[in-house]
Design an enzyme around this catalytic site. Structure first.
Site, PDB file in Angstrom:
ATOM      1  N   LYS A 116      34.323  51.736  49.928  1.00  0.00           N
ATOM      2  CA  LYS A 116      35.136  50.662  49.340  1.00  0.00           C
ATOM      3  C   LYS A 116      36.527  50.574  49.941  1.00  0.00           C
ATOM      4  O   LYS A 116      37.129  49.496  49.951  1.00  0.00           O
ATOM      5  CB  LYS A 116      35.208  50.854  47.834  1.00  0.00           C
ATOM      6  CG  LYS A 116      33.858  50.686  47.184  1.00  0.00           C
ATOM      7  CD  LYS A 116      34.025  50.549  45.703  1.00  0.00           C
ATOM      8  CE  LYS A 116      32.687  50.501  45.036  1.00  0.00           C
ATOM      9  NZ  LYS A 116      32.834  50.338  43.588  1.00  0.00           N
ATOM     10  N   LYS A 158      39.285  55.238  41.397  1.00  0.00           N
ATOM     11  CA  LYS A 158      37.901  54.829  41.688  1.00  0.00           C
ATOM     12  C   LYS A 158      37.336  55.561  42.907  1.00  0.00           C
ATOM     13  O   LYS A 158      38.066  55.811  43.865  1.00  0.00           O
ATOM     14  CB  LYS A 158      37.848  53.318  41.955  1.00  0.00           C
ATOM     15  CG  LYS A 158      38.316  52.488  40.786  1.00  0.00           C
ATOM     16  CD  LYS A 158      38.482  51.025  41.157  1.00  0.00           C
ATOM     17  CE  LYS A 158      37.171  50.290  41.181  1.00  0.00           C
ATOM     18  NZ  LYS A 158      37.396  48.819  41.333  1.00  0.00           N
ATOM     19  N   GLY A 164      27.768  51.574  39.968  1.00  0.00           N
ATOM     20  CA  GLY A 164      27.329  51.737  38.576  1.00  0.00           C
ATOM     21  C   GLY A 164      28.422  52.260  37.654  1.00  0.00           C
ATOM     22  O   GLY A 164      28.137  52.854  36.620  1.00  0.00           O
ATOM     23  N   GLY A 165      29.668  52.013  38.027  1.00  0.00           N
ATOM     24  CA  GLY A 165      30.789  52.411  37.169  1.00  0.00           C
ATOM     25  C   GLY A 165      31.075  53.912  37.163  1.00  0.00           C
ATOM     26  O   GLY A 165      31.917  54.382  36.398  1.00  0.00           O
ATOM     27  N   ARG A 291      23.170  43.557  49.257  1.00  0.00           N
ATOM     28  CA  ARG A 291      21.755  43.536  48.850  1.00  0.00           C
ATOM     29  C   ARG A 291      21.565  42.438  47.820  1.00  0.00           C
ATOM     30  O   ARG A 291      22.521  41.767  47.444  1.00  0.00           O
ATOM     31  CB  ARG A 291      21.397  44.888  48.214  1.00  0.00           C
ATOM     32  CG  ARG A 291      22.383  45.237  47.098  1.00  0.00           C
ATOM     33  CD  ARG A 291      21.920  46.315  46.185  1.00  0.00           C
ATOM     34  NE  ARG A 291      22.971  46.788  45.314  1.00  0.00           N
ATOM     35  CZ  ARG A 291      23.395  46.219  44.212  1.00  0.00           C
ATOM     36  NH1 ARG A 291      22.846  45.070  43.819  1.00  0.00           N
ATOM     37  NH2 ARG A 291      24.352  46.724  43.468  1.00  0.00           N
ATOM     38  N   ARG A 337      20.084  41.206  30.095  1.00  0.00           N
ATOM     39  CA  ARG A 337      19.363  42.365  30.633  1.00  0.00           C
ATOM     40  C   ARG A 337      18.676  43.096  29.487  1.00  0.00           C
ATOM     41  O   ARG A 337      19.331  43.454  28.490  1.00  0.00           O
ATOM     42  CB  ARG A 337      20.327  43.334  31.307  1.00  0.00           C
ATOM     43  CG  ARG A 337      20.974  42.758  32.536  1.00  0.00           C
ATOM     44  CD  ARG A 337      21.757  43.838  33.259  1.00  0.00           C
ATOM     45  NE  ARG A 337      22.445  43.284  34.412  1.00  0.00           N
ATOM     46  CZ  ARG A 337      22.815  43.995  35.473  1.00  0.00           C
ATOM     47  NH1 ARG A 337      22.566  45.297  35.506  1.00  0.00           N
ATOM     48  NH2 ARG A 337      23.431  43.425  36.485  1.00  0.00           N
TER      49      ARG A 337
HETATM   50  P1  ADP Z   1      30.984  49.848  40.693  1.00  0.00           P
HETATM   51  O1  ADP Z   1      30.688  49.708  42.149  1.00  0.00           O
HETATM   52  O2  ADP Z   1      30.947  51.259  40.199  1.00  0.00           O
HETATM   53  O3  ADP Z   1      30.172  48.899  39.849  1.00  0.00           O
HETATM   54  P2  ADP Z   1      33.295  48.028  40.694  1.00  0.00           P
HETATM   55  O4  ADP Z   1      34.476  48.209  41.556  1.00  0.00           O
HETATM   56  O5  ADP Z   1      32.315  46.967  41.078  1.00  0.00           O
HETATM   57  O6  ADP Z   1      32.528  49.440  40.548  1.00  0.00           O
HETATM   58  O7  ADP Z   1      33.762  47.757  39.207  1.00  0.00           O
HETATM   59  C1  ADP Z   1      32.854  47.703  38.123  1.00  0.00           C
HETATM   60  C2  ADP Z   1      33.557  47.150  36.895  1.00  0.00           C
HETATM   61  O8  ADP Z   1      34.668  47.985  36.538  1.00  0.00           O
HETATM   62  C3  ADP Z   1      34.174  45.758  37.090  1.00  0.00           C
HETATM   63  O9  ADP Z   1      33.238  44.731  36.874  1.00  0.00           O
HETATM   64  C4  ADP Z   1      35.242  45.770  36.031  1.00  0.00           C
HETATM   65  O10 ADP Z   1      34.691  45.563  34.756  1.00  0.00           O
HETATM   66  C5  ADP Z   1      35.751  47.208  36.063  1.00  0.00           C
HETATM   67  N1  ADP Z   1      36.919  47.336  36.974  1.00  0.00           N
HETATM   68  C6  ADP Z   1      36.879  47.662  38.283  1.00  0.00           C
HETATM   69  N2  ADP Z   1      38.126  47.656  38.821  1.00  0.00           N
HETATM   70  C7  ADP Z   1      38.982  47.317  37.825  1.00  0.00           C
HETATM   71  C8  ADP Z   1      40.427  47.149  37.737  1.00  0.00           C
HETATM   72  N3  ADP Z   1      41.207  47.342  38.782  1.00  0.00           N
HETATM   73  N4  ADP Z   1      40.938  46.784  36.524  1.00  0.00           N
HETATM   74  C9  ADP Z   1      40.128  46.606  35.441  1.00  0.00           C
HETATM   75  N5  ADP Z   1      38.786  46.771  35.464  1.00  0.00           N
HETATM   76  C10 ADP Z   1      38.211  47.118  36.629  1.00  0.00           C
END
Ligand code: ADP
Length: 455
Positions: A116, A158, A164-165, A291, A337
């Protein structure tokens, strides 16, 4: 065109791909673990090969076993589906080195977008707006503190390899930063084998807006509009809809064009999704998924385009069958879902399906591999299906979804259908007024209310 495609996945998505192949007159091979021998995709495919025991590491992530199955069955392409090896650069490279076509982007695109920190750098250079934060990997908590002070608390730590959060921790103050930093890093190391993290400002009320894109090997790329995936629990999507009730036509065009332009500049092939957070009228790039996406059906409903079909076509070297101006958006689509989990505690609920009845009628689509007597194994993701509706207006689509959910019978296990019905009754949801924190707040409110009743 391909003669035979091997599908390296399971559950509803494997079935989705089998169905697309059947309509294209392409033979299918579904590989599976011992736990999935009775899976619907295995039953519907022309051929199936057991590639290992239940644990994913020994089956769905077992690259040599998958390649051997492809060679033995004479497949000419491999579709990785969603999750598992779908964003694995090494797998993609090995598939191509062994003479098969990988139905997805190049290994280089996967590598670039899979990290990322690199993805953000690439997107910054291409002109996409980013969330304020660290320019790349943050080495230690001291460096993190400096960055957090610059962009202001709260911040989100992060994982660069995240998904997946997982590996995501909030720090609301200087005191919290040190422990959040080491927790995020440890969790990321355990989940992804890579403990590197970066820092972003934690946005307080954003929506999750993502753009579906597709590119071919002839330099063409288009966007297929947005999906609003702000109804989330633990950073995981629960309900998705399109178009987003929060975007104006100008905002929609702006972000769609920008995403398509990036895909063109990157010379990206295949389907992909650019994820953004949207707050106070501004978009911030989150990540790109290289994907197919779980929620792809809602885009299919409003565009009439079969994304799996198009994905296979561009992988086979065909130019896109449409230009941006040919794409028409019609009506409103919503996806719920369906998870095998308790609707209040969210504890996974695997087990035998004793009764199954799917809803129907116009505008209702069920993407699920469930059937009467099927046993949901405890070893994989809890997603067992997706209920998708399409109607002329948002209000009509929500009415239709309520009707379809209440018709849907899945007995023998718990599902989150009651949660969906509760969300649909909320006036704020009905009015389209929600952000990524809305569902968590609603659940907390319900928890507090039931505690009061109990005492
Ligand atoms: P993953 O790849 O683990 O799914 P993402 O970067 O796509 O991680 O983020 C997943 C979710 O986490 C987002 O849809 C949002 O809800 C929350 N999120 C991510 N970054 C932020 C941020 N900077 N501020 C607030 N929420 C965030």
């Amino acid at each position: 065109m391909f003669h035979k495609i091997l599908i390296a996945n399971r559950g509803e998505i494997a079935l989705r791909i089998v169905r697309a192949c059947k309509e294209m007159d392409i033979e299918t091979v579904v590989v599976h673990s011992t736990a999935d021998a009775n899976g619907m995709a295995v039953r519907m495919a022309d051929e199936s090969v057991c590639i290992g025991p239940t644990p994913s590491r020994q089956s769905y992530l077992n690259i040599p076993a998958i390649l051997t199955a492809a060679a033995l069955t004479n497949a000419d392409a491999i579709h990785p589906g969603i999750g598992f090896l779908s964003e694995n650069e090494e797998f993609c490279r090995m598939v191509e080195e062994h003479g098969f076509t990988f139905i997805g982007p190049t290994p280089d695109h996967i590598a670039k977008m899979g990290d990322k920190a690199v993805a953000k750098d690439t997107m910054r250079a291409l002109g996409l707006p980013l969330i304020p934060g660290s320019p790349g990997i943050v080495k230690n908590a001291e460096e993190g503190l400096k960055i957090a002070k610059d962009c202001g608390f709260p911040v989100l730590i992060k994982a660069v390899a995240g998904g997946g959060g997982k590996g995501m921790k909030i720090a609301r103050s200087e005191e919290e930063l040190k422990s959040a930093f080491s927790m995020a890093s440890t969790e990321a190391k355990a989940a992804f084998g890579n403990g590197d993290v970066y820092i972003e400002k934690y946005l307080s009320h954003p929506r999750h807006i993502e753009i579906q894109v597709i590119g071919d090997t002839h330099g063409n790329a288009v966007h297929l509009g947005e999906r609003d995936c702000s109804i989330q629990r633990s950073h995981q999507k629960v309900i998705e809809e399109c178009p987003s009730p929060a975007l104006s036509p100008e905002q929609r065009n702006y972000i769609g064009e920008l995403a398509a332009e990036c895909v063109r500049k990157m010379e990206y092939r295949g389907v992909g999704t650019m994820e953004f957070l949207f707050e106070d009228g501004k978009f911030y790039f989150l990540e790109m998924n290289t994907r197919l996406q779980v929620e792809h059906p809602i885009t299919e409903m409003i565009t009439g385009i079969d994304l799996v079909h198009e994905q296979i076509m561009v992988a086979a070297g065909h130019p896109l069958a449409f230009k941006q101006q040919d794409i028409r958006f019609s009506g409103h689509a919503v996806e719920c879902r369906l998870n095998a989990e308790h609707p209040e505690t969210f504890v996974p609920s695997p087990g035998k399906i004793t009764r199954y009845h799917a809803p129907g009628c116009p505008g209702v689509r069920v993407d699920s591999a469930l059937y009467d007597g099927y046993t949901v194994p405890p070893s994989y993701d809890s997603l067992v299906g997706k209920l998708i509706v399409h109607a002329k207006t948002r209000e009509d689509a929500l009415m239709r979804m309520e009707r379809a959910l209440s018709e849907c019978i899945i007995e023998g296990i718990h599902t989150n259908i009651p949660l969906h019905l509760r969300i649909l009754q909320e006036p704020e949801f009905r009015a389209g007024q929600y952000n990524i924190h809305w569902l968590e707040k609603l659940l907390n409110k319900h928890k507090e209310a039931s505690k009061k009743v109990a005492s």
